[in-house]
Scaffold this motif. Structure first.
Motif, PDB file in Angstrom:
ATOM      1  N   LEU A 249      41.482 -11.762  -7.584  1.00 50.41           N
ATOM      2  CA  LEU A 249      42.702 -12.470  -7.909  1.00 50.41           C
ATOM      3  C   LEU A 249      43.211 -11.929  -9.174  1.00 50.41           C
ATOM      4  N   PHE A 250      42.361 -11.853 -10.002  1.00 46.19           N
ATOM      5  CA  PHE A 250      42.595 -10.969 -11.659  1.00 46.19           C
ATOM      6  C   PHE A 250      43.179  -9.847 -11.431  1.00 46.19           C
ATOM      7  N   HIS A 251      42.623  -8.968 -10.545  1.00 47.02           N
ATOM      8  CA  HIS A 251      42.800  -7.726 -10.572  1.00 47.02           C
ATOM      9  C   HIS A 251      44.105  -7.373 -10.101  1.00 47.02           C
ATOM     10  N   GLN A 252      44.538  -8.377  -9.106  1.00 41.70           N
ATOM     11  CA  GLN A 252      45.973  -8.287  -8.496  1.00 41.70           C
ATOM     12  C   GLN A 252      47.104  -8.805  -9.478  1.00 41.70           C
ATOM     13  N   TRP A 253      46.433  -9.837 -10.254  1.00 40.83           N
ATOM     14  CA  TRP A 253      47.251 -10.240 -11.394  1.00 40.83           C
ATOM     15  C   TRP A 253      47.855  -9.299 -12.244  1.00 40.83           C
ATOM     16  N   ARG A 254      46.744  -8.555 -12.713  1.00 46.85           N
ATOM     17  CA  ARG A 254      47.017  -7.255 -13.379  1.00 46.85           C
ATOM     18  C   ARG A 254      47.928  -6.240 -12.987  1.00 46.85           C
ATOM     19  N   GLU A 255      47.817  -6.079 -11.693  1.00 45.27           N
ATOM     20  CA  GLU A 255      48.738  -5.038 -11.116  1.00 45.27           C
ATOM     21  C   GLU A 255      50.100  -5.542 -11.031  1.00 45.27           C
ATOM     22  N   TYR A 256      50.334  -6.988 -10.761  1.00 43.83           N
ATOM     23  CA  TYR A 256      51.690  -7.606 -10.895  1.00 43.83           C
ATOM     24  C   TYR A 256      52.074  -7.557 -12.208  1.00 43.83           C
ATOM     25  N   LEU A 257      51.294  -7.878 -13.238  1.00 47.24           N
ATOM     26  CA  LEU A 257      51.770  -7.682 -14.407  1.00 47.24           C
ATOM     27  C   LEU A 257      52.607  -6.347 -15.011  1.00 47.24           C
ATOM     28  N   HIS A 258      51.709  -5.396 -14.422  1.00 46.79           N
ATOM     29  CA  HIS A 258      51.948  -4.000 -14.821  1.00 46.79           C
ATOM     30  C   HIS A 258      53.108  -3.368 -13.881  1.00 46.79           C
ATOM     31  N   ASP A 259      53.709  -4.205 -12.933  1.00 46.27           N
ATOM     32  CA  ASP A 259      54.895  -3.623 -12.016  1.00 46.27           C
ATOM     33  C   ASP A 259      54.154  -2.664 -10.977  1.00 46.27           C
ATOM     34  N   ARG A 260      53.089  -2.897 -10.672  1.00 44.90           N
ATOM     35  CA  ARG A 260      52.284  -2.051  -9.599  1.00 44.90           C
ATOM     36  C   ARG A 260      52.172  -2.640  -8.278  1.00 44.90           C
ATOM     37  N   LEU A 261      52.413  -3.971  -8.237  1.00 45.31           N
ATOM     38  CA  LEU A 261      52.404  -4.744  -7.131  1.00 45.31           C
ATOM     39  C   LEU A 261      53.607  -5.571  -6.983  1.00 45.31           C
TER      40      LEU A 261
END
Length: 139
Positions: free
Chosen positions: A46-58
């Motif tokens: 969940l936190f990995h995906q959160w980081r991806e979203y925050l960095h506009d990679r998801l």
């Protein structure tokens, strides 16, 4: 700032007690996007995906299906350890965690993993984290 993270937790039926702690961690992560995040947590994906979203990679849509059967995103990554899997499959040692520490990073560690360490190992990890300016997030 974490409304989408909270929404995902609701979609995954995370209990209110746990949700409050996870939201707190997500908020801290959102404020430190410039730091590397080292994850040793059972919900690390969940936190990995959160980081991806925050960095506009998801995309938001892809983020909100995290953990869903329709998601194309993996839930285990090579650079992420699951506390529950690691406790079962390996002998938990402090050096496993310490080897992953990097200066000026964040360490998200499952409280199960942290409290499985001896008191002296906990203190050593905390002092090493402090020396390296690592933000420790225990949840």
């Amino acid at each position: 700032m974490t409304k989408y993270f909270s929404l995902l937790l609701d979609l995954l039926n995370i209990s209110d007690t746990e949700k409050e702690r996870l939201d707190w961690i997500a908020e801290i992560i959102a404020h430190h996007t410039d730091k590397k995040l080292i994850i040793h947590h059972r919900l690390g994906f969940l936190f990995h995906q959160w980081r991806e979203y925050l960095h506009d990679r998801l995309s938001l849509e892809d983020f909100l299906v995290t953990g869903d059967i329709s998601s194309q995103q993996p839930i285990l990554y090579d650079d992420t350890l699951s506390a529950s899997i690691d406790l079962k499959e390996t002998d938990l040692k402090l050096n496993i965690i310490q080897d992953w520490l990097e200066p000026d990073s964040m360490l998200l560690i499952d409280e199960l993993r942290f409290f499985a360490l001896s008191k002296s190992e906990q203190e050593l990890l905390q002092s090493r984290s402090s020396e390296m300016r690592v933000i420790m997030l225990i949840c």
